[in-house]
Design a protein around this motif. Structure first.
Motif, short mmCIF file in Angstrom:
data_model
loop_
_atom_site.label_atom_id
_atom_site.label_comp_id
_atom_site.label_asym_id
_atom_site.label_seq_id
_atom_site.Cartn_x
_atom_site.Cartn_y
_atom_site.Cartn_z
N THR A 45 65.67 22.42 20.13
CA THR A 45 65.51 24.55 20.01
C THR A 45 64.94 23.48 18.53
O THR A 45 65.04 22.39 18.16
CB THR A 45 66.27 25.15 19.83
N ARG A 89 75.01 22.96 18.43
CA ARG A 89 75.20 23.31 19.39
C ARG A 89 76.17 24.94 19.03
O ARG A 89 75.62 26.30 18.96
CB ARG A 89 75.93 23.54 20.60
N LEU A 92 73.38 27.87 17.05
CA LEU A 92 72.07 28.04 17.24
C LEU A 92 72.45 29.37 18.10
O LEU A 92 73.14 29.75 18.26
CB LEU A 92 71.78 27.13 18.74
N GLN A 95 70.92 33.86 22.23
CA GLN A 95 69.53 33.92 22.34
C GLN A 95 68.29 33.07 22.70
O GLN A 95 68.41 32.65 21.05
CB GLN A 95 68.89 35.27 22.71
N PRO A 96 68.29 31.71 23.27
CA PRO A 96 67.47 30.98 22.80
C PRO A 96 65.48 31.71 22.77
O PRO A 96 65.88 33.23 22.74
CB PRO A 96 67.18 30.52 24.13
N ARG A 97 65.16 31.12 21.48
CA ARG A 97 63.74 30.88 21.48
C ARG A 97 62.44 30.80 21.47
O ARG A 97 63.12 29.37 22.10
CB ARG A 97 64.17 31.46 19.55
N LEU A 99 60.14 27.53 21.68
CA LEU A 99 60.40 26.49 21.67
C LEU A 99 59.12 26.20 20.32
O LEU A 99 57.63 26.26 21.59
CB LEU A 99 60.79 25.48 22.27
#
Length: 148
Positions: A45, A89, A92, A95-97, A99
């Motif tokens: 990320t 970590r 961050l 919720q992953p965004r 990349l």
């Protein structure tokens, strides 16, 4: 103009790197963010500097900015101390965004669209599949586009 024309070496951090070290790197090198890599060296990320601040600034000050004003100056100046012992970590988003990665052949408009869509001040550039070869920063993109 293509991504390869704007490409620069860019520092990376691991997921378990100390966040205070990442903050120092952001400040010392005047970076908009960092590329976070997995153990195998592939990009995981982008960590914008604002996410580091989000981890350091007390939640009550984020929720109600007026409360930040009532904290005395000595304590206000020391808020980054909250980062000690914490990792990248933890900084961050939950919720992953998407990349922001591309290949060296991406056009300036493709880079700009990717930065705008992902709200990222930098894009990781991958060659040979998933190998990180550098990054394009918003600053480099704007400098080049506005100059020409």
């Amino acid at each position: 103009m293509r991504a390869r024309d704007l490409l620069a070496d860019f520092p990376t951090v691991g997921l378990d790197s100390p966040i205070i070290d990442a903050a120092r790197m952001l400040a010392d090198q005047d970076l908009p963010g960092l590329i976070v890599i997995e153990d195998d060296g592939t990009p995981f990320t982008i960590l914008p500097g604002t996410e580091v601040l989000r981890l350091a600034v007390p939640t009550y000050c984020q929720d109600d900015p007026a409360l930040a004003r009532v904290v005395d100056e000595a304590h206000a100046d020391a808020f980054l101390g909250a980062l000690n012992g914490r990792t990248v970590r933890e900084a961050l988003p939950r919720q992953p965004r998407e990349l922001p990665v591309t290949d060296p052949d991406a056009t300036v408009l493709e880079l700009a669209a990717l930065m705008a869509r992902t709200r990222s001040p930098l894009v990781a550039v991958l060659g040979d599949g998933r190998r990180l070869i550098g990054a394009v920063t918003l600053q480099a993109l704007l400098d080049r586009v506005l100059a020409g």
